[in-house]
Enzyme design. Sequence first.
Site, PDB file in Angstrom:
ATOM      1  N   SER A  62       0.876  -1.170   0.000  1.00  0.00           N
ATOM      2  CA  SER A  62       0.000   0.000   0.000  1.00  0.00           C
ATOM      3  C   SER A  62       0.912   1.218   0.000  1.00  0.00           C
ATOM      4  O   SER A  62       1.847   1.297   0.807  1.00  0.00           O
ATOM      5  CB  SER A  62      -0.913  -0.014   1.216  1.00  0.00           C
ATOM      6  OG  SER A  62      -1.939   0.939   1.042  1.00  0.00           O
ATOM      7  N   GLU A  63       0.654   2.167  -0.904  1.00  0.00           N
ATOM      8  CA  GLU A  63       1.648   3.214  -1.146  1.00  0.00           C
ATOM      9  C   GLU A  63       1.815   4.190   0.007  1.00  0.00           C
ATOM     10  O   GLU A  63       2.742   4.986   0.005  1.00  0.00           O
ATOM     11  CB  GLU A  63       1.359   3.959  -2.447  1.00  0.00           C
ATOM     12  CG  GLU A  63       0.076   4.767  -2.459  1.00  0.00           C
ATOM     13  CD  GLU A  63      -1.066   4.011  -3.136  1.00  0.00           C
ATOM     14  OE1 GLU A  63      -1.066   2.760  -3.090  1.00  0.00           O
ATOM     15  OE2 GLU A  63      -1.945   4.665  -3.706  1.00  0.00           O
ATOM     16  N   ASN A  64       0.942   4.115   1.009  1.00  0.00           N
ATOM     17  CA  ASN A  64       1.161   4.960   2.175  1.00  0.00           C
ATOM     18  C   ASN A  64       2.212   4.373   3.113  1.00  0.00           C
ATOM     19  O   ASN A  64       2.526   4.997   4.131  1.00  0.00           O
ATOM     20  CB  ASN A  64      -0.150   5.204   2.935  1.00  0.00           C
ATOM     21  CG  ASN A  64      -0.812   3.937   3.390  1.00  0.00           C
ATOM     22  OD1 ASN A  64      -0.873   2.966   2.637  1.00  0.00           O
ATOM     23  ND2 ASN A  64      -1.304   3.909   4.610  1.00  0.00           N
ATOM     24  N   GLY A  65       2.774   3.186   2.754  1.00  0.00           N
ATOM     25  CA  GLY A  65       3.947   2.751   3.494  1.00  0.00           C
ATOM     26  C   GLY A  65       3.932   1.393   4.144  1.00  0.00           C
ATOM     27  O   GLY A  65       4.507   1.221   5.220  1.00  0.00           O
TER      28      GLY A  65
ATOM     29  N   SER B 265       8.371   4.175  -0.248  1.00  0.00           N
ATOM     30  CA  SER B 265       7.268   3.491  -0.900  1.00  0.00           C
ATOM     31  C   SER B 265       7.269   3.771  -2.406  1.00  0.00           C
ATOM     32  O   SER B 265       7.130   2.859  -3.222  1.00  0.00           O
ATOM     33  CB  SER B 265       5.949   3.971  -0.282  1.00  0.00           C
ATOM     34  OG  SER B 265       4.866   3.288  -0.857  1.00  0.00           O
TER      35      SER B 265
END
Lengths: 217, 217, 230, 230
Positions: free
Chosen positions: B45-48, B87
Amino acid sequence: MLDKHGIAKRIAQELRDGWYVNLGIGIPTLIANYVPEGLQVEFQSENGILGMGPFPTEEEVDADLINAGKQTITAMPGAAIFDSATSFAMIRGKHIHLTVLGAMEVAQNGDIANWKIPGRMVKGMGGAMDLVASADNIIVAMMHTNKKGYSKLLKKCTLPLTGVGCVTKIVTNLAVLEVDSGRFKLIERAPGVTVYDIEKATEGELIIDGDIPEMNI
Amino acid sequence: MLDKHGIAKRIAQELRDGWYVNLGIGIPTLIANYVPEGLQVEFQSENGILGMGPFPTEEEVDADLINAGKQTITAMPGAAIFDSATSFAMIRGKHIHLTVLGAMEVAQNGDIANWKIPGRMVKGMGGAMDLVASADNIIVAMMHTNKKGYSKLLKKCTLPLTGVGCVTKIVTNLAVLEVDSGRFKLIERAPGVTVYDIEKATEGELIIDGDIPEMNI
Amino acid sequence: MNKVVQSASEAIKGIKNGMTLMLGGFGLCGIPENSIAALVSAGVSGLTCISNNAGVDDFGLGLLLQKKQIKKMISSYVGENAEFERQMLNGELEVDLIPQGSLAERCRAGGAGIPAFYTPAGYGTEVAEGKEVKLFNGKPHILEYALSADFAIVKAWKGDRLGNLIYKGTARNFNPMMAMAGKITIAEVEELVEPGELDPNFIHTPGVFVQRIFQGNNFEKRIEQRTIRT
Amino acid sequence: MNKVVQSASEAIKGIKNGMTLMLGGFGLCGIPENSIAALVSAGVSGLTCISNNAGVDDFGLGLLLQKKQIKKMISSYVGENAEFERQMLNGELEVDLIPQGSLAERCRAGGAGIPAFYTPAGYGTEVAEGKEVKLFNGKPHILEYALSADFAIVKAWKGDRLGNLIYKGTARNFNPMMAMAGKITIAEVEELVEPGELDPNFIHTPGVFVQRIFQGNNFEKRIEQRTIRT
């Protein structure tokens, strides 16, 4: 005239509370021993530590904890470890207040050469080019003359440069000087050293403005 | 004809063991429920976070653990947490094997539009532009037509683009298509859907090569 | 998903003559000892090695230099290795010396899909020769390109089966960026653990960057400058 | 060296009308709640805020939007805030929307002394308008510039008196890069500890990046999408 420890002691007077400081290999390393009482200064080593402490005892030695000179060290309480990219992010991003490094030559416009003697010495620049290109406050710690007696404070560097127009202050065994509008401005004399001694040992142009005080160390 | 879950199920067939996969908001999120038995796939998930797990139980809910859709999630054993720069280093550096996202429009050259309706919707592109600019394997999951019945598979996008020539495959409620030399190549039909149904619902040029098999889901 | 291999020799499979390798470490601290030994055994040659240093004469990359397995070194500082200096001055070894911060950032860029970036480091020196210069706030910067490698070989303290890594102390150094920049990244760890044993919040290198992992043995962890406080 | 301040209102001293702020967080996760409340109280206005999102109508940056304290937002996604959308469509609010990865990297670059870098994100879209384009391996990339701020305000889980920070879970997000990019960086932490209590090996933000630190109180940590497995 100062020895290496005297140079380190004099530079230690430049430290301010709360500063983050990068010390190069050689004389600069000694500065950590002379931090004035009451100041808290954090030492950064560009291989990835902030809050570098003194050398370890025999029992504390850890192969995984070294400084940029590959010497075993310790970490102070509140130290932080990081990778090389983050380390140079600190340096390049101007988060380090003072950089002290050695030099083979410094020119009166602030150029510095300390990484290469063509055809002879091939060691590499390590982190020096990043440090001098980014820091706003760069002190060079070195002997005023080389082993052959030639001045290391020059009109123009003869060796390949490490950085251009970047040095702000030079502390040698003879004097404290600042780079000031393209010349070396004499700030202080080492104990027992005359202005004439300094003039003789300096190839670059000197600004000698009034009485030059002796260092207080 | 497929529903959202059917689209997710069909895309899940594209997964391979050991893949790292980024799932966008909406239909793509559902894919995590249909990973074929025996495959280990890690969701980013690109938020980390890598190794995103299912939604939490009531007791597990942690405000500090969410996905890119701001939903509470859990972390699988072997998960890793990182900052947003790292990320997108993963994403931009092509370390993610598959990206699945929704779209408002896809063009036959692989252009995609999914972030803005001028003068009306202003939400922002989030991570979508980074994802589509970098990924080699991009599947769009969407309905074949919009709410008004107009085709979302176009000769040319009419909305502001998210990325150019980047979409490799489209899975809709009607069909699986690939972007092939500037046209949509029909690969599979959804159960009960005819080639004619797909032709009617597709504004862009279609390549229909021989018999088109029905999906096996 | 199984990234675990059983030995260094299995880990380096596919490394061929003429390839470009990245090797983590600063001096001898945090170097992939087992993998280097396996490369010496395998006899692969004509290598381009990207590594901050070049080891010492009888340890680290010095072992590959002795056997003339390295064609070119890309480093920032190579002062501790006499054989290196000899080969370089004799023209037997190509050398590209790069400012340390630029080296670190170029590796990170390679792994992060940033093809190039501007830095002030090296402007006005021979490092800047032939490079694009651009002024930002009136200060000249040079354009530096990303580095990547066929294989990156890193050394970590602990790692799990999924390739998640944590490093210890200043043995971290270049390892995280190089792990990002290898087409195939090999991680050599002191302790291989099961997924879930490492706290997700304190992973230094997420497993996505690592393709092969193995537990090394008999780490010597040689110290270059053993300085002691008395 | 003492970076500790006693309250959010003390921490934000010096933040003036018209300044540029960076604020960490993703959605409402990892936002500096106490500092935002203090900014609302202080009534400072004309702010340019760099933040991935703009909060929701009644929490996070939405509180500053309600009071019309924000002149310009630099964000990647603002979909959860109706008041934001209203102000933007009415031209009351300047908005610069940036791809999320470019936003993160531009903040890091600002803190790392990298004035600009190339990225493929946004090429061929309106984001690329007016930007320099350069081909790398035949693929077009656009030049993106570093971002920095007069003040960066971040939220961490734990921090020590020297400013060393660790974050928890995905509340990390933009906080570490923004901490690097503030001329003055304020850290709001859930727990303030003494130097030595945080393991040096697992610090996320080294103290050098932080100028002021305080322990916040009554963290609400509101959840935007409470999704539950049954």
